[in-house]
Motif scaffolding. Structure first.
Motif, PDB file in Angstrom:
ATOM      1  N   GLU A   1      -6.789   4.411   3.356  1.00  0.00           N
ATOM      2  CA  GLU A   1      -6.482   3.698   2.111  1.00  0.00           C
ATOM      3  C   GLU A   1      -7.105   2.307   2.229  1.00  0.00           C
ATOM      4  O   GLU A   1      -6.598   1.471   2.964  1.00  0.00           O
ATOM      5  CB  GLU A   1      -4.965   3.611   1.911  1.00  0.00           C
ATOM      6  CG  GLU A   1      -4.547   2.955   0.631  1.00  0.00           C
ATOM      7  CD  GLU A   1      -3.025   2.903   0.460  1.00  0.00           C
ATOM      8  OE1 GLU A   1      -2.601   2.282  -0.515  1.00  0.00           O
ATOM      9  OE2 GLU A   1      -2.275   3.459   1.291  1.00  0.00           O
TER      10      GLU A   1
ATOM     11  N   LYS B   1      -1.294  10.227   6.408  1.00  0.00           N
ATOM     12  CA  LYS B   1      -2.012   9.655   5.274  1.00  0.00           C
ATOM     13  C   LYS B   1      -3.485   9.538   5.622  1.00  0.00           C
ATOM     14  O   LYS B   1      -3.836   9.249   6.760  1.00  0.00           O
ATOM     15  CB  LYS B   1      -1.480   8.248   4.942  1.00  0.00           C
ATOM     16  CG  LYS B   1      -0.024   8.178   4.555  1.00  0.00           C
ATOM     17  CD  LYS B   1       0.264   8.846   3.248  1.00  0.00           C
ATOM     18  CE  LYS B   1       0.154   7.867   2.110  1.00  0.00           C
ATOM     19  NZ  LYS B   1       0.534   8.446   0.832  1.00  0.00           N
TER      20      LYS B   1
ATOM     21  N   THR C   1       0.846  -1.193   0.000  1.00  0.00           N
ATOM     22  CA  THR C   1       0.000   0.000   0.000  1.00  0.00           C
ATOM     23  C   THR C   1       0.886   1.250   0.000  1.00  0.00           C
ATOM     24  O   THR C   1       2.048   1.201   0.401  1.00  0.00           O
ATOM     25  CB  THR C   1      -0.921   0.049   1.234  1.00  0.00           C
ATOM     26  OG1 THR C   1      -0.093   0.056   2.408  1.00  0.00           O
ATOM     27  CG2 THR C   1      -1.876  -1.136   1.278  1.00  0.00           C
ATOM     28  N   GLU C   2       0.319   2.354  -0.442  1.00  0.00           N
ATOM     29  CA  GLU C   2       1.040   3.626  -0.413  1.00  0.00           C
ATOM     30  C   GLU C   2       1.364   4.021   1.027  1.00  0.00           C
ATOM     31  O   GLU C   2       2.416   4.597   1.303  1.00  0.00           O
ATOM     32  CB  GLU C   2       0.226   4.718  -1.106  1.00  0.00           C
ATOM     33  CG  GLU C   2       0.133   4.529  -2.615  1.00  0.00           C
ATOM     34  CD  GLU C   2       1.490   4.461  -3.303  1.00  0.00           C
ATOM     35  OE1 GLU C   2       2.361   5.301  -2.984  1.00  0.00           O
ATOM     36  OE2 GLU C   2       1.693   3.564  -4.138  1.00  0.00           O
ATOM     37  N   THR C   3       0.460   3.696   1.949  1.00  0.00           N
ATOM     38  CA  THR C   3       0.690   4.002   3.358  1.00  0.00           C
ATOM     39  C   THR C   3       1.900   3.243   3.887  1.00  0.00           C
ATOM     40  O   THR C   3       2.765   3.821   4.553  1.00  0.00           O
ATOM     41  CB  THR C   3      -0.570   3.683   4.189  1.00  0.00           C
ATOM     42  OG1 THR C   3      -1.677   4.406   3.641  1.00  0.00           O
ATOM     43  CG2 THR C   3      -0.378   4.054   5.642  1.00  0.00           C
TER      44      THR C   3
ATOM     45  N   THR D   1      -6.008   1.317   8.010  1.00  0.00           N
ATOM     46  CA  THR D   1      -5.423   0.838   6.760  1.00  0.00           C
ATOM     47  C   THR D   1      -4.486  -0.307   7.104  1.00  0.00           C
ATOM     48  O   THR D   1      -3.542  -0.115   7.901  1.00  0.00           O
ATOM     49  CB  THR D   1      -4.626   1.966   6.077  1.00  0.00           C
ATOM     50  OG1 THR D   1      -5.515   3.045   5.789  1.00  0.00           O
ATOM     51  CG2 THR D   1      -3.966   1.480   4.803  1.00  0.00           C
TER      52      THR D   1
END
Length: 112
Positions: free
Chosen positions: A42, A39, A8-10, A84
């Motif tokens: 997500e 963040k 994930t981007e997180t 997330t």
């Protein structure tokens, strides 16, 4: 204890900030502490599994779930609000029961 982060981007944002130190807070069988990552949600989830690692956007916290929280049900582990998912512990999650409120925890990269 070792863990694996997901893609994930997180999780990538957390990886880039390592090492991170924090002061442990506990909530039932969850450890959480504020980290320098900002963040939004997500793919947020309302239930987790024992051994899951998560980011709690509401508190900007890294979370380690090693059992039930005060709002969990008989069959589900629930965070205080949606989180997330960012990874999983590689070891026995119950080992985290030995960590006390107020202790310092360090998240760091393991050299390959």
């Amino acid at each position: 204890m070792e863990a694996q982060l997901n893609d994930t981007e997180t999780a990538k944002s957390i990886w880039e900030k390592l090492p991170i130190k924090g002061k442990v807070n506990t909530w039932g069988e969850e450890i959480y502490f504020e980290i320098p990552v900002y963040k939004g949600p997500e793919n947020p989830v309302e239930t987790v599994e024992e051994g899951d690692l998560a980011y709690w956007p509401s508190g900007r916290c890294f979370c380690i779930f090693f059992g039930k929280t005060p709002v969990s049900t008989e069959t589900e582990i629930k965070p205080a609000s949606p989180v997330t998912l960012i990874g999983r512990l590689s070891g026995n999650p119950k080992e985290w029961a030995k960590v006390s409120e107020g202790e310092t925890i360090t998240l760091e990269k393991i050299p390959e």
